[in-house]
Each structure stands twice: as structure tokens, then as C-alpha cells.
Scaffold this motif. Structure first.
Motif, short mmCIF file in Angstrom:
data_model
loop_
_atom_site.label_atom_id
_atom_site.label_comp_id
_atom_site.label_asym_id
_atom_site.label_seq_id
_atom_site.Cartn_x
_atom_site.Cartn_y
_atom_site.Cartn_z
N UNK A 93 0.84 -1.20 0.00
CA UNK A 93 0.00 0.00 0.00
C UNK A 93 0.88 1.25 0.00
N UNK A 94 2.01 1.14 0.67
CA UNK A 94 2.93 2.28 0.74
C UNK A 94 3.51 2.61 -0.63
N UNK A 95 3.49 1.60 -1.51
CA UNK A 95 4.05 1.83 -2.84
C UNK A 95 3.09 2.55 -3.77
N UNK A 101 2.26 6.54 1.51
CA UNK A 101 3.50 6.20 2.19
C UNK A 101 3.66 7.05 3.45
N UNK A 102 3.33 8.34 3.30
CA UNK A 102 3.43 9.25 4.44
C UNK A 102 2.47 8.82 5.56
N UNK A 103 1.27 8.50 5.16
CA UNK A 103 0.26 8.11 6.16
C UNK A 103 0.68 6.83 6.88
N UNK A 104 1.33 5.95 6.14
CA UNK A 104 1.74 4.67 6.75
C UNK A 104 2.90 4.84 7.74
N UNK A 105 3.39 6.05 7.84
CA UNK A 105 4.38 6.32 8.90
C UNK A 105 3.69 6.54 10.25
N UNK A 106 2.39 6.67 10.22
CA UNK A 106 1.66 6.89 11.48
C UNK A 106 1.78 5.65 12.34
N UNK A 107 2.34 5.81 13.52
CA UNK A 107 2.65 4.63 14.32
C UNK A 107 1.42 3.97 14.94
N UNK A 108 0.31 4.70 15.05
CA UNK A 108 -0.89 4.07 15.63
C UNK A 108 -1.40 2.94 14.74
N UNK A 109 -1.15 3.08 13.43
CA UNK A 109 -1.55 2.00 12.51
C UNK A 109 -0.81 0.72 12.90
N UNK A 110 0.48 0.86 13.08
CA UNK A 110 1.32 -0.31 13.38
C UNK A 110 1.10 -0.81 14.79
N UNK A 111 0.78 0.11 15.67
CA UNK A 111 0.49 -0.29 17.04
C UNK A 111 -0.72 -1.21 17.06
N UNK A 112 -1.73 -0.80 16.28
CA UNK A 112 -2.93 -1.63 16.23
C UNK A 112 -2.63 -2.98 15.60
N UNK A 113 -1.81 -3.00 14.56
CA UNK A 113 -1.46 -4.29 13.94
C UNK A 113 -0.71 -5.18 14.94
N UNK A 114 0.21 -4.61 15.70
CA UNK A 114 0.96 -5.38 16.71
C UNK A 114 -0.01 -5.97 17.73
N UNK A 115 -0.99 -5.17 18.11
CA UNK A 115 -1.91 -5.62 19.14
C UNK A 115 -2.85 -6.69 18.58
N UNK A 116 -3.43 -6.41 17.41
CA UNK A 116 -4.44 -7.35 16.90
C UNK A 116 -3.84 -8.64 16.37
N UNK A 117 -2.67 -8.55 15.75
CA UNK A 117 -2.12 -9.77 15.15
C UNK A 117 -1.23 -10.56 16.11
N UNK A 118 -0.62 -9.85 17.05
CA UNK A 118 0.34 -10.54 17.93
C UNK A 118 0.07 -10.37 19.42
N UNK A 119 -1.00 -9.67 19.74
CA UNK A 119 -1.35 -9.53 21.15
C UNK A 119 -0.42 -8.63 21.95
N UNK A 120 0.35 -7.77 21.28
CA UNK A 120 1.21 -6.83 22.00
C UNK A 120 0.32 -5.79 22.66
N UNK A 121 0.44 -5.64 23.96
CA UNK A 121 -0.47 -4.71 24.62
C UNK A 121 0.23 -3.53 25.25
#
Ligand code: ZN
Length: 572
Positions: A93-95, A101-121
Motif C-alpha cells: 500500500x505504501x508503494x 507512504x506518508x500516512x503509513x508512517x503513522x505509528x498508531x496504525x502499526x500499534x494496532x497491527x501489533x496488538x491485533x495480530x500478535x497480542x502486544x499490549x
């Protein structure tokens, strides 16, 4: 991803279609004809549209068809949309364009992925010292640099760490090692649980409680951990020994197999030499000293295990194991159990159901019966009705009952072979009941008899022990071990739900001349069962491992069966 990047709307194709339906037929046809465009082309198209939007050149040139573009959505909405997509889709999507690409630098996106896919809390920004690992107990003990229970600043600078790096360089990169594993460590086996714990991936070795306390919880110690020391690269550390984490390595050999290596095995050595290492190991493994263990044979076994297992120095190969699939009709919930194995101490056994049989597979093993082998097999078609407690005290009486069932099983098998019937696991026995076996019958309850007539599919269904049966057969039948049967644990339940005929695997040292010998499976309750080894005159008590395991379900029942076969073949 191409679908999401399409310029006709937000989200899945269903949304697109609805939007299309509101348009005129000509436009719909045009949109449909676009449906087959190459994703690459779409990316370019999206990129071009973005550029056009950025340059404000919408009016210039031939006017494009009026479309609601994903690109026109406000960034906060795009963040919301992107955060709901699988993390693995985000790089492509970043491509699409610079905006994405700029929006995908938003860390809350990745935070949610870490939490939902790997249970990182954890929240990286507010990562409290104690929150680094939910099992900080081990850290205090293992990490000498931890003072007064608090992590010193030896930990990476989480202040500046980004969830995107955690996701891509740690969690995604090492996702294949999450779950349950058995180390290839000769006959001994073991149970390793690899989990995401705080911002670490940790390999916890699960150890049974100290012999003979089967009801105590499992113990665990970390064997390795992976985390981001630097922003973009994950560091593997060996946690073996008592001198804190040190340089290690993990290699993912192939699907469902990986190996660990320690690069600083001197960290495993103790100042007091082998003596001290052995005593420390003994205290941890057995909770006592060699002097406490009077039994000479047991001392030998313990020493042998230490010598054998310590030579690996945490350089181990692991194979994936799955928890058994469960079915509502199962006698009890399948799963892992801790069981007493005489001088060998406690071992971990996996109970699984296979039609008319249940199996106990060793996850840990010993020089007699190695890990991976089927320690007990329970014949769910042949219940054993125990005599009253007074008669039960007589070993000969129990022996007589069990051997009669064994004979019956043998005859039925012979009959099946003569009939040329397959010994399919899910099928009821094909043989008619033998009427000449009158006197023996009262002690044996054959569920299939209820059907009368030749066994067919329906009889097979009737024969499967229904979960209601325990109540009906007396939920709390008194139980006592026959005199002369030895048990590691005198603290076994004195009532049982029901019993079945079964066989237990015995062998000489080095798994020589293995033999399935008759025995009795005793179901005490949902979480405990026992097995009387008739020939050994010994009793094993099993208690459920109550830990919950993530990433441990078998993808299919076939995959589970395949796994059982594999771990068995490794030590056969
Ligand atoms: Zn090491």
C-alpha cells in the motif's frame, strides 16, 4: 490490496458494487470493464491521480470521470482504514503513492497491527519498567543487571522505538517460531512455548512441577529471547545458564522447524565447575539434593539426564507440536497432562481422541520410553466395571477382570481379521458378542451391546461414550489402589467416574523390546485420570496442564495426526 486502492470507494469490493449500482448503466459498464486491470497498472493510476490532486491540475486536460477517490479522504480516516488492514498488506500500500507512504508512517496504525495480530499490549511510550515482561520474576533472577527488581537502562531505547519496526523487524520476521515446540534432545523431549511477551519474543521451556506433585502448576524458564536492540534489527539472546542474556542465534530451518544456537557457551559455566552446575540443575529440576534421593537407580537416571541434556548447551532443534483438536463428544477435553513415571519423575503427556481410542503421547520422555511415543492407549469400546472397594483391594481380582477384557479384545480382533474388516479407528467392532463368555460378562460393560444385532454405523455412534454416561454410571464410584500397586503419589482421588481397558507401553533401557501391556485407565474427573500398569504393578496419576497456549491449534485434524506420527517416528 488492489481492491482497496481502487478509486471508486472505501473498503471491500461489495462497497464498490453498491456505489456502482447507483451510477448510470454506461458508467457501471465502464467500471466493470476496469475490474480486470492489472494491480500494477492500478498503482500507477492511483499514483497519477495523487499527483494530479497534489498539483491541483484537475481541470487541465481531458476531464477524468467524476469519482470519489480514496485519496480524497481526510488523512485521519485513511489512518483508520489502513490500521484495519493486515500488516502484511501495508508495504504494498505504501508503494501506491507518496501520500499513502506518508500516512503509513503513522505509528498508531502499526500499534494496532501489533496488538491485533500478535497480542502486544504495551504502550511503548509509557513502557513502565516492570511492564517490560509480564513475567518479570525471571528477569530479576536471570538478569544480573537488574537491580532491586527494576530494569536498568540496559534495555533498548523504547522511547524512540516505533511500532512499525516492532511489527516488521521483530514480530513479522519471527512469526514462524511462535507456538508450541518439542526439542530434539534424545529421549527426553520437552515443551517449548514461544510467545510475544511485552516487546520480546521469548522461548519458555515448560517444566513439570517437582515429583510427585502433579497438581502443582507447571514451571518455566526462558531459553532465548528476541527483541529490538537497535531500531531495524532484532537481536537474539541465549538465556540459558545463570549469567544473564548473551549472544545467541536462531535459524528457521524449514516450515515447522527451527534451531537455536548459543554463541557464548562460557556463559553457561559456573565458577564451581560441573559440580556446582549439577547441583544447581538438580535443585531446579527436582527441587532437592542428590543426598535426598536415596534410591540408587533414581540417582543414576538423574545423573544421566544431566550429562545428556547439558551437553547440548542450548543448541537445539525444535519441531512444532499442536494441541489436540477437541470434539464435544470427547470423554474429557483433550490436552496436556502431567503424569507420574516412577523413578523418571513427572513427564508431560498429550491426551488426544481418535474415534474409539484415546491416546497419551509423551511430550517429554525418558531412556525407557522416549518422547514422542504413545505411553498409554485407551480402548473406549471396552469399559471396565470395577468391583466394590473391598474386592478392589485385591490385586488378583483386578488382574483377573482386566485380563478377561484383554482376551475379549483379542478375540474380537481375530474375528475382525477373519471377516476381513478394516480396523478403522472410527468404526465399532464388527464381531458379534460371544455368548459363551457368560461369567466374564458382568464385569465388562460393552456399550455396543445396547444396540443388539450386528454393529453398523448407528451402533458405532451408540458405542461412543456419551458425556452423559458418567453421571448415569455413578458419578463418584469409590476408588482405591489394590494392595501391592505402587504409586508415587498417595494423594490420588478416592472416587472415579469410569474406567476403561487400555494398554501401556513398557520397554527396557534404550527403548529395547517395547511392548504394550494391559492396564486400566481410570477417569477421575475433567482434569485428572490414572493408569494402572498391571505388569509393573504401578500406578500413574495425571493432572491437566492448565496453562493457555497461543498459536498452538492444529490447522486441521490431519495435520495433528501427521504431527503425532512425525514425533513418534523420530524416537522409534
Ligand atoms: Zn548461551
Amino acid at each position: 490490496m488492489a481492491v482497496c486502492a481502487r478509486l471508486c470507494g472505501v473498503g471491500p469490493s461489495r462497497g464498490c458494487r453498491r456505489r456502482q449500482q447507483r451510477r448510470g448503466p454506461a458508467e457501471t459498464a465502464a467500471a466493470d470493464s476496469e475490474a480486470d486491470t492489472d494491480p500494477e497498472e492500478e498503482r500507477i493510476e492511483a499514483g497519477a491521480a495523487a499527483l494530479a490532486g497534489a498539483g491541483g491540475g484537475r481541470g487541465a486536460g481531458p476531464s477524468p470521470p467524476p469519482r470519489c477517490s480514496l485519496l480524497e479522504l481526510p488523512p485521519e480516516l485513511l489512518v483508520e482504514i489502513f490500521a484495519s488492514l493486515p500488516g502484511t498488506d501495508l508495504p504494498s500500500l505504501a508503494q501506491v503513492c507518496t501520500k499513502f507512504r506518508r500516512i503509513l508512517h503513522t505509528d498508531t496504525i502499526w500499534r494496532r497491527r501489533c496488538r491485533e495480530e500478535y497480542g502486544v499490549c504495551e504502550n511503548l511510550r509509557k513502557l513502565d519498567i516492570t511492564g517490560v515482561s509480564c513475567r518479570d520474576v525471571y528477569a530479576k533472577r536471570i538478569n544480573p543487571r537488574v537491580k532491586s527488581g527494576r530494569f536498568m537502562k540496559i534495555l533498548p531505547d523504547y522511547e524512540h522505538m516505533e511500532y512499525r519496526d516492532v511489527y516488521t523487524c521483530l514480530l513479522h520476521r519471527y512469526r514462524h517460531i511462535l507456538g508450541l515446540w518439542q526439542p530434539d534432545i534424545g529421549p527426553y523431549g520437552g515443551l517449548l512455548n514461544v510467545v510475544v511477551d511485552g516487546l520480546f519474543i521469548i522461548g519458555w521451556m515448560y517444566l513439570p512441577p517437582h515429583d510427585p506433585h502433579v497438581d502443582d502448576p507447571m514451571r518455566f524458564k526462558p531459553l532465548f529471547r528476541v527483541h529490538l536492540m537497535e531500531r531495524k534489527s532484532a537481536t537474539v539472546e541465549c538465556m540459558y545458564g545463570h549469567r544473564g542474556p548473551h549472544n545467541g542465534h536462531i535459524q528457521i530451518v524449514k516450515k515447522d522447524e527451527f534451531s537455536t544456537k548459543c554463541n557464548q557457551t562460557d556463559h553457561h559455566r559456573m565458577s564451581g565447575g560441573r559440580q556446582e552446575e549439577f547441583r544447581t540443575w538438580l535443585r531446579e529440576e527436582w527441587g532437592r539434593t542428590l543426598e535426598d534421593i536415596f534410591h540408587e537407580h533414581m540417582q543414576e537416571l538423574i545423573l544421566m539426564k544431566f550429562i545428556y541434556t547439558s551437553q547440548y548447551d542450548n543448541c537445539l532443534t525444535y519441531r512444532r507440536i499442536y494441541l489436540p483438536p477437541s470434539h464435544p463428544d470427547d470423554l474429557i477435553r483433550p490436552g496436556l497432562f502431567k503424569g507420574t513415571y516412577g523413578s523418571h519423575g513427572l513427564e508431560i503427556v498429550m491426551l488426544s481422541f481418535h474415534g474409539k481410542r484415546a491416546r497419551g503421547t509423551k511430550i517429554t520422555g525418558d531412556p525407557n520410553i522416549p518422547a514422542g511415543q504413545q505411553t498409554v492407549e485407551i480402548d473406549l469400546m471396552h469399559r471396565i466395571q470395577l468391583p466394590d472397594v473391598e474386592s478392589l483391594r485385591s490385586f488378583n481380582e483386578l488382574s483377573r477382570i482386566v485380563l478377561e477384557v484383554r482376551e475379549q479384545v483379542r478375540q474380537e480382533q481375530q474375528q475382525r481379521e477373519e471377516d476381513g474388516a478394516e480396523d478403522g479407528e472410527g468404526r465399532a467392532p464388527q464381531s458379534p458378542r460371544e455368548p459363551q463368555r457368560g461369567p466374564a460378562q458382568p464385569s465388562v460393560e460393552l456399550p455396543a451391546e445396547k444396540g443388539g444385532g450386528p454393529a453398523d454405523g448407528e451402533a458405532a455412534a451408540a458405542a461412543a461414550p456419551a458425556p452423559e454416561q458418567p453421571a448415569q454410571s455413578g458419578q463418584g464410584q469409590p476408588f482405591v489402589l489394590p494392595v501391592g500397586v505402587s504409586s508415587r503419589n498417595e494423594d490420588y482421588p478416592r472416587t472415579c467416574r469410569m474406567c476403561f481397558y487400555g494398554t501401556g507401553l513398557i520397554a527396557g533401557h534404550g527403548f529395547t523390546s517395547p511392548e504394550r501391556t494391559p492396564g486400566v485407565f481410570i477417569l477421575f474427573d475433567e482434569d485428572r485420570f490414572g493408569f494402572i500398569w498391571l505388569e509393573l504393578k504401578s500406578f500413574s496419576l495425571y493432572s491437566r496442564v492448565r496453562a493457555t497456549f497461543r498459536n498452538a491449534e492444529a490447522p486441521s485434524p490431519q495435520a495433528f495426526e501427521e504431527m503425532l506420527k512425525n514425533i513418534q517416528s523420530l524416537t522409534s
